[in-house]
Write a protein that holds these residues in place. Structure first.
Motif, PDB file in Angstrom:
ATOM      1  N   ILE A 430       1.988   8.137  -9.386  1.00 11.52           N
ATOM      2  CA  ILE A 430       1.841   6.741  -9.792  1.00 11.52           C
ATOM      3  C   ILE A 430       3.225   6.168 -10.038  1.00 11.52           C
ATOM      4  O   ILE A 430       4.104   6.844 -10.602  1.00 11.52           O
ATOM      5  CB  ILE A 430       0.945   6.600 -11.038  1.00 11.52           C
ATOM      6  N   ILE A 431       3.440   4.943  -9.583  1.00 11.34           N
ATOM      7  CA  ILE A 431       4.717   4.246  -9.777  1.00 11.34           C
ATOM      8  C   ILE A 431       4.419   2.809 -10.154  1.00 11.34           C
ATOM      9  O   ILE A 431       3.503   2.191  -9.598  1.00 11.34           O
ATOM     10  CB  ILE A 431       5.580   4.210  -8.503  1.00 11.34           C
ATOM     11  N   ALA A 432       5.211   2.275 -11.079  1.00  5.04           N
ATOM     12  CA  ALA A 432       5.119   0.856 -11.434  1.00  5.04           C
ATOM     13  C   ALA A 432       6.516   0.259 -11.387  1.00  5.04           C
ATOM     14  O   ALA A 432       7.481   0.851 -11.876  1.00  5.04           O
ATOM     15  CB  ALA A 432       4.522   0.677 -12.828  1.00  5.04           C
ATOM     16  N   LEU A 433       6.619  -0.921 -10.772  1.00  7.96           N
ATOM     17  CA  LEU A 433       7.894  -1.626 -10.640  1.00  7.96           C
ATOM     18  C   LEU A 433       7.813  -3.007 -11.252  1.00  7.96           C
ATOM     19  O   LEU A 433       6.737  -3.611 -11.325  1.00  7.96           O
ATOM     20  CB  LEU A 433       8.265  -1.814  -9.162  1.00  7.96           C
ATOM     21  N   ASP A 434       8.961  -3.496 -11.666  1.00 13.74           N
ATOM     22  CA  ASP A 434       9.116  -4.918 -11.921  1.00 13.74           C
ATOM     23  C   ASP A 434       9.295  -5.570 -10.554  1.00 13.74           C
ATOM     24  O   ASP A 434      10.319  -5.356  -9.899  1.00 13.74           O
ATOM     25  CB  ASP A 434      10.348  -5.156 -12.796  1.00 13.74           C
ATOM     26  N   PRO A 435       8.312  -6.354 -10.095  1.00 19.27           N
ATOM     27  CA  PRO A 435       8.404  -6.871  -8.726  1.00 19.27           C
ATOM     28  C   PRO A 435       9.525  -7.879  -8.520  1.00 19.27           C
ATOM     29  O   PRO A 435       9.897  -8.169  -7.379  1.00 19.27           O
ATOM     30  CB  PRO A 435       7.034  -7.528  -8.514  1.00 19.27           C
ATOM     31  N   ASN A 436      10.060  -8.407  -9.595  1.00 17.25           N
ATOM     32  CA  ASN A 436      11.093  -9.430  -9.468  1.00 17.25           C
ATOM     33  C   ASN A 436      12.506  -8.864  -9.397  1.00 17.25           C
ATOM     34  O   ASN A 436      13.427  -9.548  -8.963  1.00 17.25           O
ATOM     35  CB  ASN A 436      10.983 -10.414 -10.625  1.00 17.25           C
ATOM     36  N   TYR A 578       4.523  -3.744  -1.655  1.00 18.42           N
ATOM     37  CA  TYR A 578       3.578  -4.584  -2.400  1.00 18.42           C
ATOM     38  C   TYR A 578       4.291  -5.509  -3.381  1.00 18.42           C
ATOM     39  O   TYR A 578       3.755  -6.555  -3.760  1.00 18.42           O
ATOM     40  CB  TYR A 578       2.566  -3.708  -3.134  1.00 18.42           C
ATOM     41  N   ALA A 579       5.486  -5.136  -3.806  1.00 19.85           N
ATOM     42  CA  ALA A 579       6.244  -6.005  -4.718  1.00 19.85           C
ATOM     43  C   ALA A 579       6.497  -7.365  -4.085  1.00 19.85           C
ATOM     44  O   ALA A 579       6.554  -8.385  -4.787  1.00 19.85           O
ATOM     45  CB  ALA A 579       7.563  -5.335  -5.097  1.00 19.85           C
ATOM     46  N   SER A 580       6.634  -7.403  -2.758  1.00 20.13           N
ATOM     47  CA  SER A 580       6.869  -8.686  -2.084  1.00 20.13           C
ATOM     48  C   SER A 580       5.655  -9.598  -2.167  1.00 20.13           C
ATOM     49  O   SER A 580       5.787 -10.824  -2.157  1.00 20.13           O
ATOM     50  CB  SER A 580       7.248  -8.445  -0.613  1.00 20.13           C
ATOM     51  N   PHE A 581       4.454  -9.033  -2.236  1.00 20.15           N
ATOM     52  CA  PHE A 581       3.259  -9.852  -2.439  1.00 20.15           C
ATOM     53  C   PHE A 581       3.222 -10.405  -3.867  1.00 20.15           C
ATOM     54  O   PHE A 581       2.774 -11.516  -4.109  1.00 20.15           O
ATOM     55  CB  PHE A 581       1.993  -9.027  -2.195  1.00 20.15           C
ATOM     56  N   ALA A 582       3.697  -9.588  -4.808  1.00 18.79           N
ATOM     57  CA  ALA A 582       3.635  -9.977  -6.218  1.00 18.79           C
ATOM     58  C   ALA A 582       4.684 -11.013  -6.589  1.00 18.79           C
ATOM     59  O   ALA A 582       4.451 -11.849  -7.471  1.00 18.79           O
ATOM     60  CB  ALA A 582       3.806  -8.736  -7.102  1.00 18.79           C
ATOM     61  N   ASN A 583       5.859 -10.962  -5.934  1.00 15.93           N
ATOM     62  CA  ASN A 583       6.966 -11.823  -6.373  1.00 15.93           C
ATOM     63  C   ASN A 583       7.123 -13.099  -5.556  1.00 15.93           C
ATOM     64  O   ASN A 583       8.090 -13.832  -5.732  1.00 15.93           O
ATOM     65  CB  ASN A 583       8.283 -11.034  -6.386  1.00 15.93           C
ATOM     66  N   GLY A 584       6.181 -13.357  -4.650  1.00 14.04           N
ATOM     67  CA  GLY A 584       6.251 -14.599  -3.892  1.00 14.04           C
ATOM     68  C   GLY A 584       6.929 -14.492  -2.547  1.00 14.04           C
ATOM     69  O   GLY A 584       7.281 -15.507  -1.947  1.00 14.04           O
ATOM     70  N   GLY A 585       7.159 -13.227  -2.069  1.00 15.66           N
ATOM     71  CA  GLY A 585       7.672 -13.078  -0.716  1.00 15.66           C
ATOM     72  C   GLY A 585       9.091 -12.578  -0.584  1.00 15.66           C
ATOM     73  O   GLY A 585       9.711 -12.749   0.478  1.00 15.66           O
ATOM     74  N   LEU A 610      19.369  -7.402  -6.605  1.00 18.29           N
ATOM     75  CA  LEU A 610      18.971  -8.688  -6.046  1.00 18.29           C
ATOM     76  C   LEU A 610      17.581  -9.013  -6.569  1.00 18.29           C
ATOM     77  O   LEU A 610      16.680  -8.178  -6.542  1.00 18.29           O
ATOM     78  CB  LEU A 610      18.969  -8.634  -4.519  1.00 18.29           C
ATOM     79  N   ARG A 611      17.407 -10.246  -7.048  1.00 15.51           N
ATOM     80  CA  ARG A 611      16.155 -10.614  -7.709  1.00 15.51           C
ATOM     81  C   ARG A 611      15.401 -11.678  -6.914  1.00 15.51           C
ATOM     82  O   ARG A 611      15.998 -12.494  -6.213  1.00 15.51           O
ATOM     83  CB  ARG A 611      16.440 -11.147  -9.119  1.00 15.51           C
ATOM     84  N   ALA A 612      14.087 -11.622  -7.057  1.00 13.52           N
ATOM     85  CA  ALA A 612      13.259 -12.671  -6.479  1.00 13.52           C
ATOM     86  C   ALA A 612      13.652 -13.999  -7.104  1.00 13.52           C
ATOM     87  O   ALA A 612      13.800 -14.099  -8.328  1.00 13.52           O
ATOM     88  CB  ALA A 612      11.785 -12.380  -6.737  1.00 13.52           C
ATOM     89  N   GLY A 698      -1.868  -2.363  -6.577  1.00 16.12           N
ATOM     90  CA  GLY A 698      -2.266  -3.654  -7.130  1.00 16.12           C
ATOM     91  C   GLY A 698      -1.182  -4.240  -8.004  1.00 16.12           C
ATOM     92  O   GLY A 698      -0.215  -3.567  -8.378  1.00 16.12           O
ATOM     93  N   PHE A 699      -1.376  -5.509  -8.393  1.00  9.50           N
ATOM     94  CA  PHE A 699      -0.280  -6.220  -9.045  1.00  9.50           C
ATOM     95  C   PHE A 699      -0.753  -7.520  -9.677  1.00  9.50           C
ATOM     96  O   PHE A 699      -1.844  -8.022  -9.389  1.00  9.50           O
ATOM     97  CB  PHE A 699       0.802  -6.543  -8.011  1.00  9.50           C
ATOM     98  N   ASN A 700       0.101  -8.034 -10.546  1.00  6.67           N
ATOM     99  CA  ASN A 700       0.151  -9.459 -10.850  1.00  6.67           C
ATOM    100  C   ASN A 700       1.611  -9.869 -10.672  1.00  6.67           C
ATOM    101  O   ASN A 700       2.376  -9.128 -10.056  1.00  6.67           O
ATOM    102  CB  ASN A 700      -0.427  -9.778 -12.234  1.00  6.67           C
ATOM    103  N   GLN A 701       2.011 -11.003 -11.191  1.00  8.16           N
ATOM    104  CA  GLN A 701       3.381 -11.455 -10.926  1.00  8.16           C
ATOM    105  C   GLN A 701       4.433 -10.729 -11.747  1.00  8.16           C
ATOM    106  O   GLN A 701       5.631 -10.864 -11.474  1.00  8.16           O
ATOM    107  CB  GLN A 701       3.492 -12.969 -11.182  1.00  8.16           C
ATOM    108  N   THR A 702       4.020  -9.926 -12.735  1.00  5.13           N
ATOM    109  CA  THR A 702       4.996  -9.255 -13.596  1.00  5.13           C
ATOM    110  C   THR A 702       5.052  -7.753 -13.393  1.00  5.13           C
ATOM    111  O   THR A 702       6.008  -7.107 -13.831  1.00  5.13           O
ATOM    112  CB  THR A 702       4.684  -9.525 -15.077  1.00  5.13           C
TER     113      THR A 702
END
Length: 808
Positions: A430-436, A578-585, A610-612, A698-702
């Motif tokens: 299992i891995i969790a990232l800050d998508p931004n 998947y982070a790209s889906f969560a952070n707006g591309g 580099l940040r979203a 899965g994700f939300n924006q954070t």
């Protein structure tokens, strides 16, 4: 009287001659040894061997690497009571003498002359510094003389405070502790400044003989040594009678404190160690570096727990594999049984236990820490015998169907009771990232690092199955398809030379849905729609688009099977995509080390990811390609804003795919996640052929997270084991804790997106008053212009114009 006068004159003359001879001899010895003396000035630049320490973002210790535990402190940080205790124990005139104690040296010389050996060195603290930093520990005259000369030089070059600081940070004090701060932590679990007078005197007694006066291995002798030092402190006037009496009555309170690991994250620790070792080599373990990672301790604990629980739950669903070993304990004494348990490691919180008694519906088990415990029927009734991944034997009726006396088994304490368990043969990650930003917030690469150090989160290349579909569907949205586009979910046969034979792909349930909207096809995970999408886009074009999310080109097949996830990818690559889906591309890069500090606290490295950046200015998307849908193809866009991540999906497509993937949870294969009661979650299940890999991302924006389950040697997980049943529960357990008290964060539609009511069957605009119309989002330039037919229009006879194709 005259005779006495003559004798005195002769003795005086002899004394002068003797003194001159001694001076000449000393001068000769000095000039002989002086060229061999090291440069004392190097002590000003000494670097103590200090271990590498790894911390979470909130400063919880994850790991310590290095043989020597040491935490250097400055002279100003040394408690005055400890300085006095050390003087009483080692060198009471330290602040008065010039580096050597004449009385002590004469005592040592007398011992050498009478016994041929130096028994008590008469060493001052300064002489010990000379020995510890520059000389060997051999007891010879030459080494002792060099020690004296060095001590004199050290006193000339350094202040008393500098000398004492070197000494208290260098000395070995037992149990891998070097220096008084490390010893304070090892023996008392707190810094030196917080110790009592009695505890300080105990540590001051260690330099003379760390083993003989160790409060853990020899508390009686350590207590005698401590009390002698306290008495010396009283006699020297360092403490008064009241403080002496209070300290002398204190019991020995030392106990072993390990490395004070505050956060169990061994996979993270090893990732940091291996990354830095490439740069520092073996110096990594002695330079005193401090690493601050991006790990959130609360999320890390949740991730590790969720993965362990999920793998245990899978293992128990498929039956009990039996005891790890069977012993004849009928004549085995209790001490021998405890010794056997002591040699059996605990993995993933599963405690080893020996069955000592089996009743009708209960059993008694022996454990090392908890002693005898009783296992209730509720704690073992799950244990039907394992037959295969697809079958388990009959349900047990009594405890004897499961356990026998002498069984070595695993148990776990949960819900205020002990429960029979077993080490899972299945593995996961299992891995969790800050998508931004890409900061890794939590990661676990398997059930137990102690059991198997292979980090599946970053090292295991597995087929993602349907977890790859969102990337393909995003390509379709970028190249002109809409969520309402109709694709036929019908049987198809392909002959592809790269696949060696005819290929007849099917949906997981063996059914076909006919014409299906793109949105529905994704949340229902329809394989045949995915294949037709890829064929429509073109294999090369779709593959090139998927590669921009961070997958390895050599591991993405160049055929239609890619649409079903036949690529090889690590969980890290999947979650990064998947982070790209969560952070707006935006394309972010995962990173773990946020800051690296030297032993002195200076920052050697600080991450600048580099940040979203949705608010940054980007170039206009589009190029000359098209797919028959007559929409220009996408390009990667770079921003002129410093620190901004490249945009790899247009804002419109990023919103649309996020919105479509929300339906995976609200009405598709991820419905189980509805128990989280959040409307901002989106994601996708994934299951490969023969159910060898199960995924949920899965994700939300954070926060974005991926869970994977499978055997290390790929093999079927068994009936009813899919991404939704094996991986999704792990993701849910993690996200439940991770998003607790976190406000919802679903994206809003960008300016280039509009919504409209459509007919669910055709994807066209709904006719006026249509009762089953649904709301759909479109790019503003893709809004349908044609309305669906109403029932009345469908029943009306065709007009002449329709028959003959007439009309303006």
């Amino acid at each position: 009287m005259r005779i006495f006068h003559k004798i005195f004159k002769w003795l005086s003359a002899l004394a002068v001659v003797g003194l001159l001879a001694l001076l000449i001899a000393s001068a000769g010895i000095y000039y002989y040894f002086a060229p061999q003396l090291p440069d004392v000035e190097t002590l000003r630049e000494v670097r103590f061997q200090t271990p590498l320490r790894v911390y979470s973002a909130d400063r919880k210790l994850i790991a310590e690497f290095g043989e020597k535990r040491r935490t250097p402190i400055s002279y100003d940080e040394i408690p005055e009571d400890f300085i006095h205790a050390l003087q009483a124990a080692e060198d009471s005139r330290f602040f008065e003498h010039m580096g050597i104690d004449i009385k002590g040296l004469f005592r040592a010389a007398f011992q050498l002359a009478t016994s041929g050996q130096i028994q008590s060195g008469g060493s001052t603290i300064t002489m010990q510094v000379a020995k510890n930093f520059f000389l060997t520990r051999e007891r010879t005259f030459s080494r002792k003389f060099m020690e004296i000369l060095l001590a004199l030089r050290i006193e000339q070059e350094l202040s008393k405070e500098e000398i004492l600081e070197l000494y208290i940070n260098k000395i070995y004090l037992g149990h891998r502790s070097y220096g008084i701060q490390a010893a304070s932590t090892v023996y008392y679990g707190q810094p030196i400044k917080d110790l009592s007078l009695a505890q300080l005197a105990m540590i001051a007694g260690l330099p003379k003989a760390p083993s003989a006066y160790n409060p853990l291995s020899n508390p009686k002798r350590a207590l005698e040594r401590r009390d002698w030092i306290l008495g010396r402190m009283l006699n020297l006037g360092y403490i008064d009678q009241t403080r002496y009496q209070n300290a002398i009555t204190q019991p020995v309170t030392a106990s072993y404190h390990g490395s004070d690991i505050e956060l169990q994250a061994p996979y993270i620790a090893e990732m940091v160690r291996s990354e830095l070792y490439e740069q520092y080599g073996d110096d990594l373990y002695t330079e005193g570096l401090t690493v601050i990672t991006t790990i959130d301790s609360r999320l890390q604990e949740s991730a590790s727990s969720a993965l362990r629980n999920g793998l245990i739950a899978y293992s128990e669903r498929h039956g009990y594999h039996g005891p790890e070993h069977q012993y004849d304990t009928s004549s085995m004494p209790n001490e021998e049984q405890l010794e056997l348990l002591d040699k059996t490691a605990t993995f993933g919180g599963l405690v080893p236990a020996l069955v000592t008694k089996v009743g009708t519906n209960t059993a008694t088990l022996l454990t090392k820490e908890a002693g005898d415990i009783e296992l209730s029927w509720e704690g073992m009734r799950w244990a039907s015998p394992y037959k295969s991944v697809n079958y388990a034997g009959p349900e047990p009726k009594k405890a004897g169907d499961i356990l026998n006396v002498g069984d070595l088994v695993r148990i776990v304490y949960t819900d205020d009771a002990w429960k029979l368990s077993q080490i899972p043969q299945v593995q996961g990650a299992i891995i969790a990232l800050d998508p931004n930003s890409g900061g890794i917030r939590a990661l676990s690469g398997g059930f137990s690092f102690a059991l198997n150090k292979f980090n599946r989160a970053i090292q295991a290349y597995r087929q993602p199955g349907s977890n790859i579909k969102p990337f393909l569907y995003t390509a379709a949205l970028e190249y002109g398809f809409t969520p309402a586009s109709i694709i036929n979910d019908a049987p198809v046969v392909f002959h592809d030379v790269s696949l060696e034979s005819n290929w007849r792909p099917e949906n997981d349930n063996g059914t076909f849905g006919g014409p299906t909207r793109l949105r529905e096809a994704l949340y229902r995970s329809r394989n045949l729609v995915s294949i037709r999408l890829m064929r429509s886009l073109g294999i090369d074009k779709a593959r090139e688009f998927i590669l921009r999310f961070g997958f390895s080109p050599e591991r993405l097949p160049q055929n239609l099977s890619l649409a079903l996830g036949s690529a090889d990818a690590t969980p890290m690559q999947v979650v990064t995509g998947y982070a790209s889906f969560a952070n707006g591309g935006f394309k972010i890069a995962p990173y773990l080390i946020d800051r690296l500090e030297s032993a002195e606290g200076d920052t050697l490295f600080e991450a600048a990811p580099l940040r979203a950046c949705p608010e940054c200015s980007y170039g206009i998307a589009g190029n000359s390609e098209n797919t028959g849908s007559e929409r220009p193809g996408p390009v990667v866009q770079q921003s002129t804003t410093e620190g901004a991540a490249p945009r790899i999906i247009t804002p419109e497509s990023a919103f649309l795919i996020y919105n479509v993937m929300q339906d995976v949870i609200t009405r598709g294969t991820g419905r189980r996640a509805l128990e989280l009661n959040r409307s901002d979650l989106a994601g996708k299940t994934g299951t490969t052929n023969d159910q060898k890999d199960a995924w949920f991302s899965g994700f939300n924006q954070t926060l974005v997270a991926t869970a994977w389950v499978g055997f290390d040697q790929p093999a079927p997980l068994g009936r009813r084991e899919y991404g939704s049943s094996a991986a999704l529960p792990i993701w849910i357990d993690f996200m439940r804790d991770a998003l607790k008290d976190t406000p919802e964060s679903a994206p809003s539609a960008p300016a280039g997106v509009i919504s409209a009511l459509i007919d669910p069957a055709t994807g066209k605009l709904a006719y006026p008053g249509q009762s089953d119309a649904i709301r759909e989002y479109f790019r503003t330039d893709q809004l349908p212009t044609e309305h669906a037919q109403s029932p009345e229009e469908k029943l009306a006879p065709p007009t002449t114009e329709q028959i003959f194709g007439l009309g303006g």
